[in-house]
Enzyme design. Structure first.
Site, short mmCIF file in Angstrom:
data_model
loop_
_atom_site.label_atom_id
_atom_site.label_comp_id
_atom_site.label_asym_id
_atom_site.label_seq_id
_atom_site.Cartn_x
_atom_site.Cartn_y
_atom_site.Cartn_z
CG ASP A 227 -1.58 1.24 1.58
OD1 ASP A 227 -1.73 2.08 0.67
OD2 ASP A 227 -1.98 1.41 2.75
CG ASN B 65 -3.02 5.42 -1.30
OD1 ASN B 65 -3.11 4.41 -0.60
ND2 ASN B 65 -3.98 5.79 -2.13
CG ASP C 133 -5.91 3.34 0.33
OD1 ASP C 133 -5.03 2.45 0.39
OD2 ASP C 133 -6.56 3.57 -0.71
CG ASP D 284 -1.26 1.94 -3.58
OD1 ASP D 284 -0.08 1.56 -3.62
OD2 ASP D 284 -1.72 2.68 -2.69
CG ASP E 134 -10.99 -13.82 -15.07
OD1 ASP E 134 -10.34 -14.28 -14.13
OD2 ASP E 134 -12.23 -13.64 -15.04
CD GLU F 8 -8.97 -18.39 -14.06
OE1 GLU F 8 -9.18 -18.64 -12.87
OE2 GLU F 8 -9.78 -17.73 -14.73
C1 GLC Z 1 -11.19 -16.03 -12.25
C2 GLC Z 1 -10.46 -15.19 -11.24
C3 GLC Z 1 -11.30 -15.11 -10.00
C4 GLC Z 1 -12.61 -14.45 -10.36
C5 GLC Z 1 -13.31 -15.17 -11.50
C6 GLC Z 1 -14.41 -14.35 -12.10
O1 GLC Z 1 -11.32 -17.34 -11.86
O2 GLC Z 1 -9.18 -15.70 -11.00
O3 GLC Z 1 -10.66 -14.43 -8.96
O4 GLC Z 1 -13.45 -14.44 -9.23
O5 GLC Z 1 -12.43 -15.45 -12.54
O6 GLC Z 1 -13.86 -13.29 -12.83
#
Ligand code: GLC
Length: 558
Positions: free
Chosen positions: A21, A23, A25, A29, A207, A276
């Protein structure tokens, strides 16, 4: 010609909310990442993958994106992002971002436009709106379930106030699925890829890459389980046979990635992708890696593997075989922001593959054993042919925080499951950098904000500061292994040859002159003869390899 960098890269995953972090908060970041680039360069990794940093209402920690071509103000500005890219490149680190193509946020201008425009409007066609079933449309269009629990459909109120259509959300209701049959969707994502590539980003982690395209007609299906659980055949666990699924891993999705590959290859220094894709079958995963598609994919079968020599060898062997068939390098990963940290998984006796916190709770844990196995596992991981991932904090040996108070849990799974699934927050606790009490240097000195998830009281000895320079620490093991990996020509991309070793011991050689042995049993075994030990995950008394220990070996030069 030199091999492309990504074929043997070690990539460090930065979960931005919890890395550092800058800044004050209490939320990580971009300034925090910039302040810790030295740690990453010294560690010896080649690249960073940064979880989503785009504007987001944070219904799913940034995986609900409301603007793909900007930076979330709580994380910094576009100028900060550009400065980070420059500084990372100067430090010799490539940078991958995270792209979320399956769904947007419900606050994305396209979705608010779709809601306002009403049924039958062109704006609704960018998403998957359908009328409900039953006389008054009060039943969801089909029985598909959300990954986070409950129906995958949400009903909307139409602009005239009447109960209306339903939209599909495979994840949270705040994450409406986009319609990948729509040309606007395809064009806009290409624009986003280009936007970041043109600013120096070296690639993207994609993703849920296996979900974009749904079966036409969105039919109901009786068997929606995914990943399919292994089945027992003659007392042995075997992968369930592959069957088509209405929304995971459909063949049509590959067409999207062929387009994306053309775009990546159009740059002088070609850009790269990592998928992924939770696809359990090595042959199905390899399809994403055909030469005109994506470059690499996470190997979740390895991540979820149990601590068992026979099973590990089977997973490694199959992975290499399937990747070889398409000419892509394998990747190896032990943890990420969606699974329970591997120290805590290895702390339990494991009988079936898996990775979620809920599989661990209530089962006795021996964290010392978990850490010994984690040390052994990282030497194995970094010695295997291909590229590898390190999830932030695993270099510190962090365990899953299993006892977060209910009221701080932020993962949508917790609410969506009716408070039965505690979700993924336990691996997302902010990193301990220094000092002996929270926030352990996560936020700048003098800041009073609490880290967004509370850190355990006992993490003082696990800070980067406390471990630096201690030769027995996890951090120094990672540093030593990563630096030696770079200097060892046999490591990285290539092949391995299995050694014939006693049951429960895993070992292989790689040419020229390298060996790796892992004792997965509970008893010490003799080290293979004819090698020198160059690095070990723990003490090696009298030429023996203790239980849960691994060693890197070198054949003495003639
Ligand atoms: C992927 C991400 C996960 C997210 C999901 C929906 O599996 O790694 O963190 O919740 O997609 O976007």
């Amino acid at each position: 010609m030199a091999e492309p960098w990504w074929r043997d890269a070690v990539i460090y995953q930065i979960y931005i909310r919890s890395f550092a972090d800058g800044n004050g908060d209490g939320l990580g970041d971009i300034a925090g990442i910039r302040s810790r680039l030295r740690h990453l360069a010294d560690l010896g990794v080649d690249a960073l993958w940064i979880n989503p940093w785009y504007p987001s209402p944070m219904a799913d920690a940034g995986y609900d994106v409301s603007d793909y071509r900007a930076v979330e103000p709580r994380f910094g500005t576009l100028a900060d992002a550009e400065a980070l890219l420059r500084e990372a490149h100067d430090a010799g680190l490539r940078v991958l971002l995270d792209i979320v193509p399956n769904h947007s946020s419900d606050q994305h201008p396209w979705f608010t436009e779709a809601l306002a425009a009403g049924p039958g409007s062109p704006a609704r066609e960018r998403y998957l709106f359908r009328p409900g079933r039953g006389a008054d449309g009060a039943e969801p269009p089909n029985g598909w379930q959300s990954v986070f629990g409950g129906s995958a459909w949400q009903r909307v109120t139409e602009p005239d106030g009447s109960p209306g259509e339903w939209y599909l959300h495979l994840f949270a209701p705040e994450q409406p699925d986009l319609n990948w049959e729509h040309p606007d969707v395809r064009a806009d994502f290409e624009k986003t890829l280009r936007f970041w590539f043109d600013r120096g980003v070296d690639g993207f982690r994609i993703d849920v890459a296996h979900s974009l395209v749904k079966e036409p007609g969105l039919p109901d299906a009786s068997d929606l389980e995914w990943p399919r659980k292994p089945v027992e055949v003659d007392g042995e666990l075997q992968r369930a046979p592959w069957r088509p699924h209405p929304f995971w891993d459909r063949d049509e999705v590959h067409e999207v990635y062929r387009e994306w590959r053309l775009l990546a290859d159009s740059y002088d220094d070609p850009k790269v992708y990592v998928a992924e894709a939770w696809v359990d079958e090595p042959e199905r995963l390899a399809r994403y890696l055909r030469p005109d598609e994506l470059h690499t994919a996470f190997n979740f079968t390895y991540l979820q593997a149990i601590w068992d020599a026979g099973y590990l060898r089977q997973v490694i062997g199959e992975t290499l075989e399937e990747h070889r068939a398409v000419g892509a390098p394998a990747t190896w990963v032990l943890s990420n922001h969606d699974v329970a940290r591997h120290v805590s998984r290895y702390a339990r006796e494991q009988t079936t593959p898996g990775s979620s916190l809920m599989e661990l709770l209530g089962r006795p844990a021996d964290l010392d054993l978990g850490r010994r196995r984690a040390r052994a596992a990282v030497l194995l991981t970094l010695a295997l042919p291909g590229s590898a991932y390190v999830y932030q904090g695993e270099e510190l040996g962090l365990e899953e925080v299993e006892d977060l108070p209910d009221e701080v849990l932020a993962d949508p799974t917790w609410e969506r499951s009716g408070h039965t699934d505690r979700g993924r927050d336990g691996c997302r606790v902010p990193l301990p950098w220094s000092g002996d009490a929270p926030p352990y240097g996560f936020s700048p000195e003098g800041s009073t904000a609490q880290p967004w998830l509370p850190q355990p009281a006992g993490w003082g000895p696990l800070t980067a500061e406390a471990q630096s320079g201690d030769p027995g620490s996890m951090l120094e093991l990672y540093r030593a292994a990563l630096h030696r990996r770079r200097e060892t020509p046999a490591l990285g991309d290539g092949e391995l040859t299995w050694l014939d070793l006693p049951e429960g011991v895993l070992g292989f050689t790689r040419e020229p002159g390298f060996g790796c042995v892992v004792n997965v049993t509970a008893e010490p075994v003799a080290l293979p003869t004819g090698y020198d030990v160059v690095l070990a995950s723990g003490p090696l008394p009298d030429g023996m390899l203790p239980a849960a220990t691994s060693a890197w070996l070198a054949r003495p030069q003639q």
